[in-house]
Design a protein around this motif. Structure first.
Motif, PDB file in Angstrom:
ATOM      1  N   GLU A   1      -8.214  -2.512   8.787  1.00 44.33           N
ATOM      2  CA  GLU A   1      -6.185  -1.724   8.799  1.00 44.33           C
ATOM      3  C   GLU A   1      -6.076  -0.614   8.457  1.00 44.33           C
ATOM      4  O   GLU A   1      -6.313  -0.108   7.142  1.00 44.33           O
TER       5      GLU A   1
ATOM      6  N   LYS B   1      -3.939   2.324   7.219  1.00 43.99           N
ATOM      7  CA  LYS B   1      -2.613   2.020   6.447  1.00 43.99           C
ATOM      8  C   LYS B   1      -1.882   3.237   5.763  1.00 43.99           C
ATOM      9  O   LYS B   1      -0.573   3.435   6.202  1.00 43.99           O
ATOM     10  N   SER B   2      -2.655   4.164   6.255  1.00 46.76           N
ATOM     11  CA  SER B   2      -1.774   5.751   5.602  1.00 46.76           C
ATOM     12  C   SER B   2      -2.958   6.573   6.091  1.00 46.76           C
ATOM     13  O   SER B   2      -4.280   6.172   5.531  1.00 46.76           O
TER      14      SER B   2
ATOM     15  N   TYR C   1      -7.711   3.013   5.055  1.00 44.52           N
ATOM     16  CA  TYR C   1      -8.367   1.713   5.672  1.00 44.52           C
ATOM     17  C   TYR C   1      -8.257   0.171   4.040  1.00 44.52           C
ATOM     18  O   TYR C   1      -8.821   0.327   3.730  1.00 44.52           O
ATOM     19  N   HIS C   2      -7.684  -0.873   4.784  1.00 43.97           N
ATOM     20  CA  HIS C   2      -7.351  -2.069   4.295  1.00 43.97           C
ATOM     21  C   HIS C   2      -7.616  -2.864   4.758  1.00 43.97           C
ATOM     22  O   HIS C   2      -7.686  -3.168   6.151  1.00 43.97           O
TER      23      HIS C   2
ATOM     24  N   TYR D   1      -1.695   0.924  -4.680  1.00 41.58           N
ATOM     25  CA  TYR D   1      -1.769  -0.449  -4.022  1.00 41.58           C
ATOM     26  C   TYR D   1      -1.083  -1.602  -4.876  1.00 41.58           C
ATOM     27  O   TYR D   1      -1.136  -1.815  -6.618  1.00 41.58           O
TER      28      TYR D   1
ATOM     29  N   ILE E   1       1.182  -1.048   0.003  1.00 44.27           N
ATOM     30  CA  ILE E   1       0.274   0.353   0.251  1.00 44.27           C
ATOM     31  C   ILE E   1       1.055   1.139   0.099  1.00 44.27           C
ATOM     32  O   ILE E   1       1.551   1.404   0.743  1.00 44.27           O
TER      33      ILE E   1
ATOM     34  N   TYR F   1     -11.623  -1.560   0.839  1.00 43.86           N
ATOM     35  CA  TYR F   1     -10.877  -0.742   1.656  1.00 43.86           C
ATOM     36  C   TYR F   1     -11.740   0.581   1.836  1.00 43.86           C
ATOM     37  O   TYR F   1     -12.106   0.012   1.792  1.00 43.86           O
TER      38      TYR F   1
END
Length: 425
Positions: free
Chosen positions: A139, A141-142, A135-136, A71, A35, A80
Motif C-alpha cells: 500500500e 504510504k508516502s 509502500y507498506h 515508522y 508511517i 516495505y
C-alpha cells in the motif's frame, strides 16, 4: 574539421535499504501502525538513520542521495518497498522490497532507508526530476520528489597542438607549426551536454576568417571531454605566416590564440647561392635556381631577383642608398605607404585590411622595420606587399616583396631566408 569522442556512459545506480535500531514491542501490546513522511536528504545520522541535511534539489557533483522514513508499530515480517523513478525518462531507477525485520516476531519502530550513489564507472546521477514512493505491505504510504540540476557547460582549457591522442587531448602543445602539419585547437569542457555549441574561427595574417567550424552537442556526457578543431591545407601546404583561432561557447568568445606557421626555408636555400656587393657592404643568400640582375648609378644600388619559374606570382627587389644619403626613419612609413599605393594603382588592385608594422632583429643581429600591405586584384586574388628598411654601414637598405596570397609560404621563406642571411660590412 572537428573530431570528438562520442562515447556515452549507461548509468547504473546501486541501492541499499537499511533499518535503524529496532525496538520490539511485547506481543500483548498491539501498537498502532504509524508511517511518517518520506524525506530526501544529502546525509543521515549514521547510527539512527534520521535525516540530517534535507534537500529537494541536488547538483551534478552529488555522489549520494538518501530517502528515509520513520515508522512505528510495524511487524517484523511486514514488507516495505522503495520505488525510485526518473520522471524525465520514465525509467525506474530502483525498485526494491524487503522486510522490516525478517525472521523476527513482534512490532518494531525506527527508520527505513534507501539510497542511490555513484561509483567508479558511473560518475554522476543523471540530471532530471525524480519521484520516490514508499509502500507498506503493497500500500502506497508516502511520496517525495527531488531534482538533480542540469549543469552548465564551461571550458576548462584550450591548447594548440600538432599531435593529439585517441581522446582528442593534446599530446604536443605548441604555438609553432610547419606548413605541412595539421594545426589542432583542443578544447576541454567539464561536460558535453546536448543543446550547447562550440565554435572555432580561424584567422589568417590579414585578420580575415579562413574557416569556421561549429560543433552542436547532441549527446550528454557528464564528464570532462576534449573536442579537437583542425586547420589544414586544402590540397596544399598551409601558407606560412601568423594566424589565430577564436574559441566560442554558445556564441560567447572564450579566448583568442595566436600561432605561427613556418615555411621550409631550408628547402630553397640548399645550393649556397649568394649575392654580394663590396661597394655597398652587403651580402645575402639567394634562393636555389633564382636569378638576379643589378644596376648601380648615382641614386644607389638596385638588385632584382626572379624565381626560375618565371610565371610564379612573386617579385623581390633590393635597393641600397648612396653613402650617408637617405631620409630619417620618421619618413619610412610615408614612403612605404606611397610605394604600396603606387603598386596597387599600377595593377588596378584594391587595398584592403590593416597595415602591419613590425620592428624585428635578424638572426645576425641586424635590426629592421617592415610594413605589410594587402590588396585584391580584379579577379579576387589577394596580394601582399612587404617593404623593409634596414640601416647600416652609413646606408639605407630596402627590401621589397610582392607575393600572391596562395604563394605566401614560398614568399615568406625567401623573405626570411634573405634577411636572416644578410651581412653588412
Amino acid at each position: 574539421m572537428k573530431k570528438i569522442n562520442l562515447r556515452r556512459y549507461l548509468v547504473m545506480l546501486t541501492v541499499t535499504a537499511l533499518i535503524s535500531a529496532l525496538v520490539s514491542f511485547t506481543a500483548s501490546c498491539v501498537p498502532e501502525l504509524v508511517i511518517g513522511d518520506l524525506t530526501i536528504c544529502k546525509d543521515i545520522d549514521q547510527e539512527t538513520f534520521e535525516p540530517v541535511i534535507q534537500k529537494d534539489e541536488f547538483d551534478i557533483e552529488t555522489k549520494k542521495i538518501y530517502a528515509t522514513i520513520g515508522y512505528s508499530g510495524a511487524k517484523g515480517d511486514d514488507n516495505y518497498r522503495f520505488k525510485w523513478d526518473n520522471e524525465n525518462t520514465g525509467e525506474t531507477v530502483l525498485d526494491e522490497t524487503s522486510q522490516y525485520s525478517e525472521g523476527e516476531s513482534g512490532y518494531f519502530e525506527g527508520y527505513a532507508m534507501s539510497y542511490i550513489e555513484t561509483y567508479e564507472d558511473v560518475k554522476v546521477v543523471p540530471p532530471g526530476s525524480y519521484n520516490i514512493e514508499f509502500y507498506h505491505n503493497g500500500e502506497l504510504k508516502s511520496t517525495a520528489s527531488f531534482e538533480v540540476k542540469e549543469p552548465e557547460v564551461s571550458i576548462s582549457e584550450v591548447a594548440l597542438a600538432d599531435e593529439i591522442d585517441e581522446n582528442y587531448a593534446p599530446i604536443n602543445k605548441t604555438q609553432e607549426f610547419s606548413s605541412t602539419e595539421i594545426v589542432y585547437a583542443c578544447v576541454n569542457t567539464d561536460y558535453y551536454i546536448s543543446g550547447n555549441t562550440l565554435e572555432a574561427k580561424w584567422y589568417d595574417l590579414r585578420g580575415e576568417v579562413i574557416v569556421e567550424t561549429t560543433e552542436d552537442m547532441k549527446v550528454d556526457l557528464y564528464e570532462s571531454v576534449w573536442t579537437a578543431f583542425t586547420l589544414e591545407g586544402q590540397g596544399r601546404d598551409i601558407p606560412a605566416g601568423n594566424y589565430s583561432v577564436e574559441i566560442y561557447l554558445n556564441d560567447d568568445l572564450y579566448g583568442s590564440y595566436d600561432f605561427e606557421v613556418t615555411g621550409a626555408i631550408e628547402d630553397i636555400f640548399t645550393q649556397g647561392n649568394k649575392y654580394s656587393n663590396e661597394n655597398y657592404g652587403v651580402s645575402f643568400a639567394v634562393p636555389d635556381d633564382w636569378t638576379y640582375t643589378e644596376s648601380e648609378d648615382a641614386d644607389g644600388l638596385e638588385v632584382d631577383l626572379s624565381p626560375s619559374a618565371g610565371n610564379l606570382p612573386i617579385g623581390f627587389m633590393f635597393i641600397a642608398s648612396p653613402e650617408n644619403d637617405y631620409p630619417p626613419s620618421s619618413q619610412y612609413r610615408g614612403f612605404a605607404d606611397d610605394v604600396s599605393s603606387s603598386i596597387a594603382a599600377d595593377n588596378n588592385w584594391e587595398q584592403v585590411g590593416d597595415i602591419q608594422e613590425n620592428e624585428l632583429v635578424t638572426e645576425n643581429g641586424i635590426e629592421y622595420q617592415d610594413f605589410t600591405y594587402f590588396s585584391k586584384d580584379q579577379n579576387g586574388n589577394e596580394w601582399g606587399v612587404v617593404i623593409t628598411f634596414i640601416e647600416g654601414s652609413d646606408r639605407l637598405y630596402v627590401l621589397f616583396a610582392t607575393v600572391m596570397y596562395d604563394y605566401f609560404d614560398i614568399g615568406e621563406s625567401v623573405y626570411y631566408g634573405m634577411l636572416d642571411s644578410m651581412e653588412l660590412k
